[in-house]
Design a protein around this motif. Sequence first.
Motif, PDB file in Angstrom:
ATOM      1  N   ALA A 117       5.806   3.804  19.808  1.00 40.95           N
ATOM      2  CA  ALA A 117       6.203   2.688  20.668  1.00 40.95           C
ATOM      3  C   ALA A 117       5.008   1.803  21.007  1.00 40.95           C
ATOM      4  O   ALA A 117       5.122   0.563  21.052  1.00 40.95           O
ATOM      5  N   VAL A 118       3.848   2.410  21.248  1.00 36.99           N
ATOM      6  CA  VAL A 118       2.651   1.632  21.577  1.00 36.99           C
ATOM      7  C   VAL A 118       2.302   0.681  20.437  1.00 36.99           C
ATOM      8  O   VAL A 118       2.039  -0.516  20.651  1.00 36.99           O
ATOM      9  N   TYR A 119       2.338   1.174  19.207  1.00 41.40           N
ATOM     10  CA  TYR A 119       1.936   0.339  18.069  1.00 41.40           C
ATOM     11  C   TYR A 119       3.003  -0.674  17.678  1.00 41.40           C
ATOM     12  O   TYR A 119       2.675  -1.793  17.243  1.00 41.40           O
ATOM     13  N   ILE A 175       4.693  -6.399  17.188  1.00 42.10           N
ATOM     14  CA  ILE A 175       5.583  -7.499  17.579  1.00 42.10           C
ATOM     15  C   ILE A 175       4.806  -8.602  18.286  1.00 42.10           C
ATOM     16  O   ILE A 175       5.031  -9.800  18.067  1.00 42.10           O
ATOM     17  N   SER A 176       3.842  -8.207  19.132  1.00 40.96           N
ATOM     18  CA  SER A 176       3.018  -9.199  19.830  1.00 40.96           C
ATOM     19  C   SER A 176       2.238 -10.056  18.843  1.00 40.96           C
ATOM     20  O   SER A 176       2.096 -11.273  19.036  1.00 40.96           O
ATOM     21  N   LEU A 177       1.726  -9.443  17.788  1.00 39.96           N
ATOM     22  CA  LEU A 177       0.959 -10.203  16.799  1.00 39.96           C
ATOM     23  C   LEU A 177       1.811 -11.260  16.107  1.00 39.96           C
ATOM     24  O   LEU A 177       1.326 -12.358  15.795  1.00 39.96           O
ATOM     25  N   LEU A 178       3.060 -10.936  15.870  1.00 37.10           N
ATOM     26  CA  LEU A 178       3.949 -11.942  15.273  1.00 37.10           C
ATOM     27  C   LEU A 178       4.121 -13.128  16.215  1.00 37.10           C
ATOM     28  O   LEU A 178       4.191 -14.288  15.781  1.00 37.10           O
ATOM     29  N   TYR A 229       2.326   2.606  31.381  1.00 38.43           N
ATOM     30  CA  TYR A 229       1.918   3.579  30.372  1.00 38.43           C
ATOM     31  C   TYR A 229       2.123   4.998  30.895  1.00 38.43           C
ATOM     32  O   TYR A 229       2.588   5.883  30.172  1.00 38.43           O
ATOM     33  N   GLY A 230       1.784   5.220  32.168  1.00 40.89           N
ATOM     34  CA  GLY A 230       1.994   6.532  32.764  1.00 40.89           C
ATOM     35  C   GLY A 230       3.448   6.941  32.736  1.00 40.89           C
ATOM     36  O   GLY A 230       3.788   8.110  32.476  1.00 40.89           O
ATOM     37  N   ALA A 231       4.340   5.987  32.984  1.00 31.16           N
ATOM     38  CA  ALA A 231       5.776   6.278  32.925  1.00 31.16           C
ATOM     39  C   ALA A 231       6.201   6.609  31.495  1.00 31.16           C
ATOM     40  O   ALA A 231       7.017   7.514  31.272  1.00 31.16           O
ATOM     41  N   LEU A 232       5.631   5.890  30.526  1.00 27.95           N
ATOM     42  CA  LEU A 232       5.987   6.118  29.126  1.00 27.95           C
ATOM     43  C   LEU A 232       5.607   7.523  28.683  1.00 27.95           C
ATOM     44  O   LEU A 232       6.433   8.255  28.103  1.00 27.95           O
ATOM     45  N   VAL A 233       4.357   7.941  28.963  1.00 18.93           N
ATOM     46  CA  VAL A 233       3.919   9.255  28.497  1.00 18.93           C
ATOM     47  C   VAL A 233       4.510  10.386  29.337  1.00 18.93           C
ATOM     48  O   VAL A 233       4.573  11.535  28.885  1.00 18.93           O
ATOM     49  N   VAL A 270      -6.818   2.471  20.973  1.00 15.81           N
ATOM     50  CA  VAL A 270      -7.877   3.427  20.642  1.00 15.81           C
ATOM     51  C   VAL A 270      -7.797   4.658  21.539  1.00 15.81           C
ATOM     52  O   VAL A 270      -8.003   5.794  21.079  1.00 15.81           O
ATOM     53  N   ALA A 271      -7.471   4.474  22.823  1.00 15.30           N
ATOM     54  CA  ALA A 271      -7.335   5.618  23.733  1.00 15.30           C
ATOM     55  C   ALA A 271      -6.218   6.545  23.262  1.00 15.30           C
ATOM     56  O   ALA A 271      -6.369   7.780  23.273  1.00 15.30           O
ATOM     57  N   VAL A 272      -5.110   5.982  22.844  1.00 17.23           N
ATOM     58  CA  VAL A 272      -3.999   6.782  22.333  1.00 17.23           C
ATOM     59  C   VAL A 272      -4.420   7.535  21.073  1.00 17.23           C
ATOM     60  O   VAL A 272      -4.073   8.706  20.886  1.00 17.23           O
ATOM     61  N   PHE A 273      -5.184   6.882  20.213  1.00 20.90           N
ATOM     62  CA  PHE A 273      -5.649   7.539  18.990  1.00 20.90           C
ATOM     63  C   PHE A 273      -6.437   8.800  19.309  1.00 20.90           C
ATOM     64  O   PHE A 273      -6.164   9.880  18.766  1.00 20.90           O
ATOM     65  N   TRP A 274      -7.447   8.690  20.175  1.00 17.78           N
ATOM     66  CA  TRP A 274      -8.305   9.847  20.448  1.00 17.78           C
ATOM     67  C   TRP A 274      -7.558  10.938  21.196  1.00 17.78           C
ATOM     68  O   TRP A 274      -7.811  12.136  20.975  1.00 17.78           O
ATOM     69  N   SER A 275      -6.641  10.569  22.066  1.00 12.87           N
ATOM     70  CA  SER A 275      -5.824  11.586  22.737  1.00 12.87           C
ATOM     71  C   SER A 275      -5.007  12.366  21.710  1.00 12.87           C
ATOM     72  O   SER A 275      -4.882  13.595  21.791  1.00 12.87           O
ATOM     73  N   PHE A 276      -4.470  11.664  20.741  1.00 16.70           N
ATOM     74  CA  PHE A 276      -3.679  12.299  19.686  1.00 16.70           C
ATOM     75  C   PHE A 276      -4.549  13.208  18.819  1.00 16.70           C
ATOM     76  O   PHE A 276      -4.127  14.299  18.410  1.00 16.70           O
ATOM     77  N   MET A 277      -5.782  12.795  18.538  1.00 18.00           N
ATOM     78  CA  MET A 277      -6.671  13.635  17.743  1.00 18.00           C
ATOM     79  C   MET A 277      -6.940  14.976  18.429  1.00 18.00           C
ATOM     80  O   MET A 277      -7.105  16.011  17.773  1.00 18.00           O
TER      81      MET A 277
END
Length: 444
Positions: free
Chosen positions: A110-112, A117-120, A95-99, A149-156
């Motif tokens: 990309a996170v979502y 895809i995992s849910l499928l 995740y650190g590499a991604l951001v 959820v962590a990504v959501f709050w960071s984005f907010m």
Amino acid sequence: MSAAATAPVQSGLRGALRQSPPLIWACLYFFCLLSGYYVLRPVREAMAASADAKAVFPPVLIDWFSAHGIAVQDFVLQFLFTGVFFIMLVLQPLYGALVSRYARRVFLPAVYVFFIISLLGFYLLFDSGVPGRGMAFFFWAAVFNLFAVAVFWSFMADVFSNAQAREVYGYIGAAGTLGAFLGPIITAALVERVGIANLMLVSAGFLSACLVCIWRLRLWAVAREQEQKLVSGETPMGGSVLDGLKLIVREPLLRWLAVLVLFGVGVGTMLYNEQASIVRRLYPDAAASTAFFSRVDLAVNTLTLIVQLGFTRWLLSRYGIAPALLIPGVAIIIGFSILAASPLPLMVAMVQVMTRASEFSLAKPARETIYTRVDRQWRYKAGAAIDTVVYRGGDLTFAWVHKGLSLFGSHIVFVGGLVVAGAMTIAALGLLREEKKLPGERPE
């Protein structure tokens, strides 16, 4: 657009929605995110409390434990929490590499997309009844809950200022709680009719709606950054993949945040494990235990919504974050004191509701407002590290602490919980001391 995104919001929900268009999308985003998660949460809880070892663990693992004289069903939660922690250790650098290497417009979707895809894939696993599906799903759900959820709050914190956050985070949290209401209702209504596998598709639909909200909200985040001359989220942050963990070690405020989360998780984990052992005895059927956990979630979300709509915004905007951080600790200490004296199953469920509701409605929004006053490295890297590695480290630690204390009975478990709740309250005081040193708004 920029004026709406940066001006202080009017008092009241109608005024806030009228003046701040991003609030509408933020509420929809969190509603869909928690709807998707809470459709699946009862499934995760049922897998963890399942008496059918073959549904939870793959045959090779059961055989390995059996060959070593260990009954795997006696260590289900301890094994699962241990696995989740090590998965987090692996994923945190990724995740650190991604951001670090990709702009916000890339890594957020990309996170979502990964989770969709995992849910499928899990639809296929549950539909075909593959042995070990419970363990795989428990691992996945833990990762989903924390990273999404962590990504959501960071984005907010990219979209709203500190003053706005104190006004609107309660409303955003309430929208999420409504989604958390809807999820268990869907699960309770459908699980015995259509089966667990089809719930994966329902959740994937909600996450797809989150992608639309991200696309819309990014416009206001860009406008806010340009108007206030902040570092743009449309360029990669750069730095090391381990910057988040380094920041936690180096910065006192982040250290106190990490300690607060660690002990907060400890309280929840000890209570969760005790509840799981009760459910395992009372509800041996997976569908029945899933329905039970959905009812607990509904109770949690009812109390959370009442507090969010009637109390959170007023408390944060008028008195700051101190009461919101300290009230949960006091409430948990009272609850665990009652349980230490009388650990009845119904009382355990009631304290579980109170503990989780106070975290969601007060402590979590209060902590997240802090991130509006720091730079993006702290929010996306350190914040994510706290919400993943530290969080799951707490799960792992206190799952085994609970296992040891449970040998002496429920009374001792809850006496230990009192000590942990006291440590959590002390950490909140340390965090408040460091929070006072921050500037009113985030630095440029």
